[in-house]
Structure formats: C-alpha cells, structure tokens
Design a protein around this motif. Structure first.
Motif, mmCIF file in Angstrom:
data_model
loop_
_atom_site.group_PDB
_atom_site.id
_atom_site.type_symbol
_atom_site.label_atom_id
_atom_site.label_comp_id
_atom_site.label_asym_id
_atom_site.label_seq_id
_atom_site.Cartn_x
_atom_site.Cartn_y
_atom_site.Cartn_z
ATOM 1 N N THR A 371 0.898 -1.190 -0.126
ATOM 2 C CA THR A 371 -0.036 0.072 0.141
ATOM 3 C C THR A 371 1.076 1.117 -0.032
ATOM 4 O OG1 THR A 371 -0.105 -0.078 2.444
ATOM 5 C CG2 THR A 371 -2.033 -1.091 1.060
ATOM 6 N N GLU A 372 0.217 2.401 -0.198
ATOM 7 C CA GLU A 372 0.681 3.704 0.205
ATOM 8 C C GLU A 372 1.721 4.083 -1.227
ATOM 9 O OE1 GLU A 372 2.194 4.636 3.888
ATOM 10 O OE2 GLU A 372 0.598 3.455 4.819
ATOM 11 N N MET A 373 2.790 3.178 -1.351
ATOM 12 C CA MET A 373 3.834 3.529 -2.350
ATOM 13 C C MET A 373 4.076 2.442 -3.278
ATOM 14 S SD MET A 373 6.821 4.983 0.413
ATOM 15 C CE MET A 373 7.744 5.721 -0.896
ATOM 16 N N ASN A 374 5.032 2.697 -4.391
ATOM 17 C CA ASN A 374 4.914 1.811 -5.402
ATOM 18 C C ASN A 374 6.586 1.448 -5.575
ATOM 19 O OD1 ASN A 374 4.262 0.174 -7.653
ATOM 20 N ND2 ASN A 374 4.541 1.793 -9.163
ATOM 21 N N ARG A 375 7.486 1.149 -4.505
ATOM 22 C CA ARG A 375 8.699 0.629 -4.630
ATOM 23 C C ARG A 375 8.727 -0.768 -4.833
ATOM 24 N NH1 ARG A 375 10.887 2.764 1.000
ATOM 25 N NH2 ARG A 375 9.028 1.416 1.524
ATOM 26 N N HIS A 376 9.623 -1.091 -5.915
ATOM 27 C CA HIS A 376 9.980 -2.507 -5.933
ATOM 28 C C HIS A 376 11.222 -3.099 -5.223
ATOM 29 C CE1 HIS A 376 7.545 -2.419 -10.124
ATOM 30 N NE2 HIS A 376 6.895 -1.865 -9.096
ATOM 31 N N HIS A 377 10.967 -4.046 -4.322
ATOM 32 C CA HIS A 377 12.198 -4.414 -3.518
ATOM 33 C C HIS A 377 13.291 -5.398 -4.306
ATOM 34 C CE1 HIS A 377 10.660 -2.316 0.238
ATOM 35 N NE2 HIS A 377 9.749 -2.728 -0.504
#
Length: 912
Positions: A371-377
């Motif tokens: 949720t909230e962000m769209n960061r790919h780890h």
C-alpha cells in the motif's frame, strides 16, 4: 721397438648383396705400418669394428702385407636394414710374440649398402574390390586397385604395371591401378561384372594371387537416403532403439568429398520442450541433491497452496499460462521478507516477442509495497527480450550506491521455446544459468538503497502489485507466456551439477558404440541431445555412423505420442560447394503408452491398545506391517498353432523397482488436538534416503522420489501419541501414496485405532497379548467342514498352580456353559449357528474372517459387534485353565458391549 702406429684409409664404402656374406669395399681393406719389415712391430694382427651389435667382422688375410677382408657374421636382410655405418681400426702385433705395446691406427668410417634381391611378389591390399556404376556412362576411373611389394629397393618394391587377366570384358586398367570402362554398360544386358586383376613390380615379378574386382551396374538413380522407415516404434523400457538400422546414401556416383548430416529430434511441442521428469518440483530437487529449504511459488492448487487456483494450468506437467491478464499473490509467510545476500531463483519459461511497438515490462516475480507507495524491492521481469533482475537493498543494510539492476540479452528469451533459468545471487554478483550455460550480465546499473518504512510488502507472480500512485491498488506489468517450477532458495546457492540435473531431458538422441563409428567421422550433440551433427569424407563410414544413431527415453512412464524426426544432408564434391542435392528425411517416432502401475497398500487396518500405551513416551506404532506393492498388468500374445488364431493372455507382473514421490497419512474426522495428541517420526529414519516429511494437525506427509521399500521402512516407524486418552475413544487414519506427482495413485488404505480404557482393558489384554506375541500361536488343521484353523494360546505354568486352578475353575466353566445355553436359546437356532461359525475375534489383519452371506438376511438386526463378542466368549471357553478366571469377567463386559452395539451403526460389519 714399436715406434709407429698402423695406417688405414679414413673412409670405406662397401656393398653387400642380401643373403650373402661378402662385402666389396672401395678402397680395399689394407693396413700399413712404417715399422716394417721389423717382425711384430711392422705386422698387422687385427681389425676391430666399433658399433652396437654390428653383424660384420673384419679378418686379417696377411699380417705382413696388412691385407684384410670384411664379411657378414649372419645373413643380411635388406627389408630389415638397408644401410650400415660403423668405425674400424687396425692393430699391429706389438713388440713381441705376446703382443705387448701394440699400437692402433686412427678410426676409419665404413658405410655399407645392402643390395636388394627381388624376393617378394606384389600383394593386393584388399581381397575383393567392389564398385558400382550407372548404366550409360563412360567413367575415367571406376575404382583403383592397389598392390604393395615388401622388397626394400625402389626397383623391386614399386609396382610398375597392372593387368586385367579376364578376357573379353569392357574394362581397362592403367599403371596406377585405375579401372575404367571402355564402353557404355547396360543394366539390362548385365547386372554385374567379375574381373581378375594382377600386378607386376619393376623387376617384372607378378603377384602370386590375382584379385577379384566386382563391378555392379545400376540403373539411372536419384540421389538420396534409401532403406529407412518413416515410422519408428518405441516401447517404454526398451532402452536405446536404432532409428535407421539399414540406411545408406545414394550419391549417383558423384565425386563426393564430404558429407554433412544433421539429425534433429523435434520435441518442442511436448510439456517443457521434451520429456522430463514430472515429479513435483520439491521431490525433483530432493532427487537431484539440491539443498533443502526450496520454496515452490507455483505449486499445484490445493487447500494449503490455493494462490495458484485461479491461473490457467496444464495439469499434466504443472505448467501455468499467463495471458497478460492474470497474476497471483503469494501469501505472507511463504517466503521470508528479508532475503540474505545469497539466494537462488529457478524457473522454466517459454516466452515470445512482446506484443505492441513499445513493449512494457513483463513481470515474472515481484516483491513490492502493498500500500501507499510503489517501490519494487526485488523483481525478475522481461523487457524488450531482455531478462532483468532488480534487487534494491534496504538503507540500514547499505547506505552507498550499489548494483541494483542486472540485464541479460539472449535470443532464447523470445524464441517461443522452453528454457531453464537459474538466477544465482551472491551479492553484489548475480549470475544467470540458462539451460546449464553460464551468462554474465551485459549491463549492471547502480541505485541508492530503499529508505526504511513500515509498509508491508506483497510478493506476486505473473504481474507486479502496484500499491501506490493509483486510486486503487491493482496488478500491473502483466506477463505473457508460460511458467513452471518457479522456486526460490533463501540463503542457498546451487551447484552446476544440481542445475544440470533439474533441467535434464529424459529423452534424446544417442549413438550406439562410439568406438565403432569409423575413422574420419566428426559428431556433435547439443546440450539436450536433441540435435546431432555428423560429418565425414567417406560415404561408407557415414552410412555406418547413421545406422548407429538411436532414440532413448529413460523415463519409466514416458509421455506417449509422436516425436518428429528430421534428417538434412549436404554433400560437397571436389572443387565444388554443393554438387548433388539430398532430399531431407521426415520421419517420426511413435512412443507407446506405458503399462500403468497399480499401487496397492495393505496391512493391519484395525487394532486396539490400552490407553497406557498411547500415553507412553514412544506412543503406538501405527503401521507396523504396512506393505506397498506396485504391479503392472501386461498383455502377452501367444499363438495356437493348431487353430492358427491369436489368443490374448493377461499376465500380471509384480514390479518392486517402482518409485513413489509422496505418501500422506491423513486424519479422518476431527484434526489432531496438539494439546493432547500428535504423530511422530524420528528424523534419523529419513537419513540416507531421498525423503523429507512435514507434520500438521491434519496428518503426516512424507515426500521425495524413492523406492516403495524406503517408504515402507519410514511408514512402519510412524507413531501416534495421545496423552489425553480420556476424551478419545478411537482414531481413524487414511494412507494414500502417489507416483509421478499424482499421475498414478494408490488405493485409500483406512486404519482404525481403538483406545481401550480401564472398563474394557482387561477384556482386550488377552487379545492384544496374542497379537503382540505371535510366537505363542499355533495353527491347527481340522477336518473339512469345520473351522480351518483355530488359534490357541499356550501359556507355560507351574504344575502346582495348574492343579489348584483347574479344580476351582471346572465348576465355573460348567456354570458358565449352563448360563450360555439359557442365554442363547431365545435368540433361536439360526443365531446359535452363526455364533458357532465365528469361533474367535482376532486382529483384522492377522486373521481373515469369512462371514456367512445368508446371516444378513436371516437376522438383519444382529450387528457385527454382537457376533464379535460372542466369538470372544467362544474363544474364552477354549482357553486354558490358567486364563479361565478372566473369561468370566469378560463375559459380563461383553453383555454390556452387545447392548451398546445395537445402538451403533453397521460400519464395522461393512468393513469386515
């Protein structure tokens, strides 16, 4: 006084004819001495030869004149050695008769040539020469015969002439042995010519044996492969089967300099590109020796692995097809949230060119913010036919610019074929293995680490979860293609050997007897052995090599169907690129369906034990005598010669070498209460086997590719413990085994376990005692019409106790018999006969009970339990006097049980 040394020439040249001992020297062998005519000092006494084992000797003919002669000690053979070179010296006679103070001359070199004698006749290299010609053509050379001569000199060893001995044949031969036809030959006139040829050396000595030359005349031909079958049949288990056992290449007499053939086995339309093992990924990894801890992200849908239930799937090979509209969320807890610097991702992928002009990223595996962000780890995706692996480290792990994206550009990523990919992470190094070959990234880009946050992460397959920057979280960057066996090893790095095993094809091309391929044959296999390239400059050797090409499928149950086969060839001629065109071979291999195995589980399916045994530290062994047998029914054809018709005959063969990949022991009814009961297995039972096990409240699962014998060993050690037996009266379990990941399954073996409490423990003690100690059981044969075997318990006792007990119990037995007669009389004669037929109630697995089928209709209200309890009473009457006291108490308990049996259902009766 001997003042001077003898003198001889500095060099000599000699000739000796072989098989003769006289050497003719130039100049002659003469030694001079300035001390002459002084006796002894001026005389020559000897010539000595220096050299290793020279077959010559020098003798003095005249001491005064110094004349000598060189001769051979043994016959000289020119074929062994043509020339000899050695050193010779002359010695005078010294100062007196004793030869003291002798002097020797300087060293002279002697070079002798052996003159050859024409001893040997020419001999041909082959016993028979064969050639083929096409009718209506004049050839410059049909074939060449060759003879040799063992003489040593050029005059006698060279072949100066060949001659055709046979008269009136349309052939001629030149001095080099080339045979040609002098007129056009006709196939209709004569199919074959046989001519005799002789050879002469330059000494005009002819061959002792003439050689036969066969010339076959063929009609006008078309180049191509001949004598091959379009359909090749392959039966499972037949090993290596030759594809073209009689094939040969017809070149129509073209002057061939080399032949290049490619044999291709086309299996791309099968499963994952060829016939591979269809075991589960978990079992296959165990079989290949992979490290434990692998997590299957695309398993078969089940109650515990339900995230793949909505995906398109080919159930035969566990292949998932993604059409750009689907993705799967991996539940939390399946994969550790924070992977270490070392882990491995493996997968099968079939992918084509991306649709559209501007291709988007196609996600295979993605771990992003929920949720909230769209960061790919971390993520693995395809972009413009490039494979990209993304790994963003957390800020607390690294605060510097670090490698983050690794790119590989490979043609195979978009060739619409199956390939096996292994991404091996050993940060900051990431290595890709594709089909067992290592590839380094062509581009590595750096990025800053991700700042810490408390946002949960979502792991997905087939698409990436976009939790931020959109009004509603959704999937994005969908994958187009097929995936299978997607696994991740946290903290593990797999070896090259394990990787090769995981992606190995179980079918392919093979060559029988590499040693007999012939000289000059070059061959090359591709890694999967689906393509074989052969090259040679001799047609005969190429024919022989192609006959040894075979097909092999090492799977016990291969995928049935057609395998296409294509052979393409190019022929080069002297001075030309391509002289003749060879049509391709289009054939197919028909793989027959294997005989399906029948897996049968058997053993004791019901037993009762006192509660104390269940409460003990070791518990109770559930399956002490379980037996797993895999049988195959084969059809055997026999011919009746009297009636001349084919008779079909079925033959059942027991196969003990079959392998299983899992066995489940499931709890029927309510799941196990971990507070008071469990299933246990010692880990040492799994050591040395390709097996692992998982335990839960629903049952025990043993998995891994291993033999039925290994599974039996492990299952026989499985124990059930219950330290809260007061709340449990019985437990039911079900055993089911599988082969080839559920392709073949066993019967469902049901086991019922009764927990005996204090009220009826005394009653069952006797029965259990007899079951546990079979060494005290005897089988007694009775006449026909009576019960076939009666088991009696032999209990050793002291004579004094027997006498006292027998007298006191005799009265009880008589009283018991009277009461029994009165009790049985109201039930009628029919019920009485039924009770007599069932003498005893034993453990179901230890004794087969045959029930009168008419009993059910004669007295339907009588339950199986009543019959069992009456059988136990009859048994108690047959016991020895040492046990008679207990039988009376058992009878009272039996009457209570019979009353309760009327209220229970008839499941027990149906089971028996």
């Amino acid at each position: 006084v001997n003042k001077h040394k003898p003198w001889i020439e500095t060099s000599y040249h000699g000739i000796i004819t072989e098989n003769n001992d006289t050497v003719i020297l130039d100049p002659p062998l003469v030694a001079l001495d300035k001390d002459a005519p002084v006796p002894f000092a001026g005389e020559i006494c000897a010539f000595k030869i220096h050299g290793q084992e020279m077959p010559f000797e020098a003798v003095v003919l005249n001491k005064t004149s110094g004349e000598g002669r060189l001769r051979a000690k043994s016959p000289i053979d020119c074929e062994l050695q043509k020339e000899y070179t050695f050193i010779i010296q002359a010695y005078d006679c010294g100062s007196g008769p004793a030869g003291t103070n002798w002097k020797k001359s300087h060293k002279a070199v002697v070079h002798i040539q052996v003159k050859d004698v024409n001893e040997f006749s020419p001999a041909f290299k082959e016993s028979v020469y064969k050639a083929s010609v096409t009718e209506g053509k004049i050839y410059d050379s049909i074939l060449q015969v060759e003879a040799t001569d063992e003489d040593c000199s050029p005059q006698y060893s060279q072949i100066c002439n060949y001659e055709i001995v046979t008269t009136d044949v349309p052939f001629a031969i030149d001095r080099n042995g080339n045979i040609r036809n002098t007129e056009k030959l006709s196939y209709d006139k004569q199919h074959q010519y046989e001519i005799m040829v002789t050879a002469f050396d330059c000494g005009q000595k002819h061959a002792t044996e003439d050689v036969l030359v066969r010339v076959n005349v063929k009609p006008v031909c078309k180049p191509g492969w001949q004598d091959w079958n379009k359909r090749i049949e392959y039966r499972p288990g037949s090993g290596s089967t030759p594809l073209f056992p009689s094939i040969h290449l017809e070149t129509c007499d073209g002057p061939v300099s080399s032949i290049h053939s490619t044999i291709e086995l086309q299996t791309s339309y099968l499963g994952k590109g060829c016939d591979r093992e269809t075991y589960s990924e978990r079992s296959l990894q165990k079989l290949c020796g992979a490290s434990s801890g692998a997590i299957d992200l695309l398993p078969s849908p089940s109650t515990t692995t339900n995230w793949t239930a909505g995906l398109l799937m080919d159930s035969n090979d566990i292949i998932f097809k993604f059409d750009g509209k689907q993705g799967a969320k991996i539940p939390d807890g399946i994969v550790p949230k924070n992977l270490t610097d070392q882990f491995t991702i493996t997968l099968w992928m079939k992918h084509g060119p991306s649709p559209g002009l501007r291709a988007e990223k196609e996600t295979i595996l993605c771990n992003s913010d929920k949720t909230e962000m769209n960061r790919h780890h971390y993520a693995l995706y395809v972009h413009n036919c490039r494979l990209v692996f993304l790994l963003r480290k957390d800020f607390h792990l690294a605060d510097t610019f670090r490698p983050a994206e690794f790119h590989w550009k490979l043609d195979q990523i978009c060739d619409k074929e199956w390939h096996y990919y292994v991404v091996n992470v050993e940060f900051p190094v990431v290595t890709l293995y594709m089909d067992g070959t290592t590839y380094e990234p062509y581009l590595v880009t750096n990025d800053w680490p991700i700042h810490p946050s408390h946002i949960a992460m979502q792991l997905t397959v087939g698409a990436c979860w976009q939790g931020g920057e959109v009004t509603k979280p959704r999937f994005a960057q969908y994958f187009h293609g097929s995936l299978a066996s997607l696994t991740i090893w946290p903290g593990k790095i797999e070896s090259q050997k394990v990787i090769s095993c995981l992606q190995a094809c179980k079918e392919g091309l093979d060559i029988n007897s590499l040693e007999s391929l012939g000289q000059g044959i070059k061959y090359h296999f591709n890694p999967s052995q689906s393509v074989l390239v052969m090259e040679g400059d001799d047609i005969k050797n190429i024919n022989q090599a192609l006959r040894k090409v075979s097909y092999i499928n090492s799977r016990q149950f291969p995928t049935a169907g057609i395998r296409r086969l294509k052979v393409s060839s190019k022929v080069q001629c002297f001075g030309e690129d391509v002289c003749i065109s060879i049509p391709d071979i289009d054939a197919y291999i028909m793989v027959f369906q294997a005989n399906e195995p029948k897996i049968t589980i058997s053993g004791m399916d019901h037993f009762a034990r006192p509660a104390a045994q269940f409460e003990s530290e070791r518990g109770v062994t559930l399956l002490p005598d379980i037996r797993i047998v895999s049988t195959v029914t084969k059809m055997e054809h026999s011919v009746d010669f009297k009636e001349h018709d084919r008779v079909n005959k079925q033959l059942v063969v027991e196969e003990m070498l079959h392998y299983l990949d899992f066995c489940d022991v499931l709890v029927i009814g309510a799941e196990l209460d971990p507070e008071q009961e469990c299933l246990e297995l010692d880990n040492r039972e799994l050591q040395g086997k390709h097996l692992d096990a998982t335990n839960s409240t629903a049952g025990y699962s043993i998995y891994g590719v291993d033999s039925t014998f290994s599974y039996e060993q492990v299952l026989r050690q499985l124990r059930y413990r219950n330290w809260g037996t007061s709340a449990t009266a019985d437990r039911k379990f079900r055993v089911k085994c599988s082969e080839l990941n559920g392709r073949y399954t066993s019967n469902e073996f049901n086991l019922e376990v009764n927990i005996l409490h204090s009220s009826n423990s005394n009653f069952m003690d006797h029965v259990n005692h007899m079951i546990v100690q079979p060494q005290f059981l005897q089988s007694v044969q009775h006449p026909e019409g009576s019960v076939s075997a009666v088991h009696s318990s032999v209990v050793p006792s002291v004579a004094t106790m027997v006498i006292i007990i027998c007298v006191s119990v005799l009265v009880l037995v008589v009283t018991l018999g009277v009461l029994r007669l009165r009790t049985a009389r109201p039930h009628g004669a029919t019920a009485h006969e039924g009770a007599k037929d069932s003498d005893m109630d034993w453990d179901d697995s230890a004794l087969t009970i045959t029930v009168n089928p008419m009993e059910k209709y004669e007295k339907p209200h009588q339950t199986e339990e009543e019959s069992e309890e009456e059988d136990i009473d009859d048994e108690e009457e047959d016991t020895t006097s040492a046990e008679s006291d207990d039988s009376e108490e058992d009878e009272e308990e039996e009457e209570v049980i019979v009353q309760k049996g009327d209220k229970q259902n008839s499941t027990r009766q149906e089971q028996l």
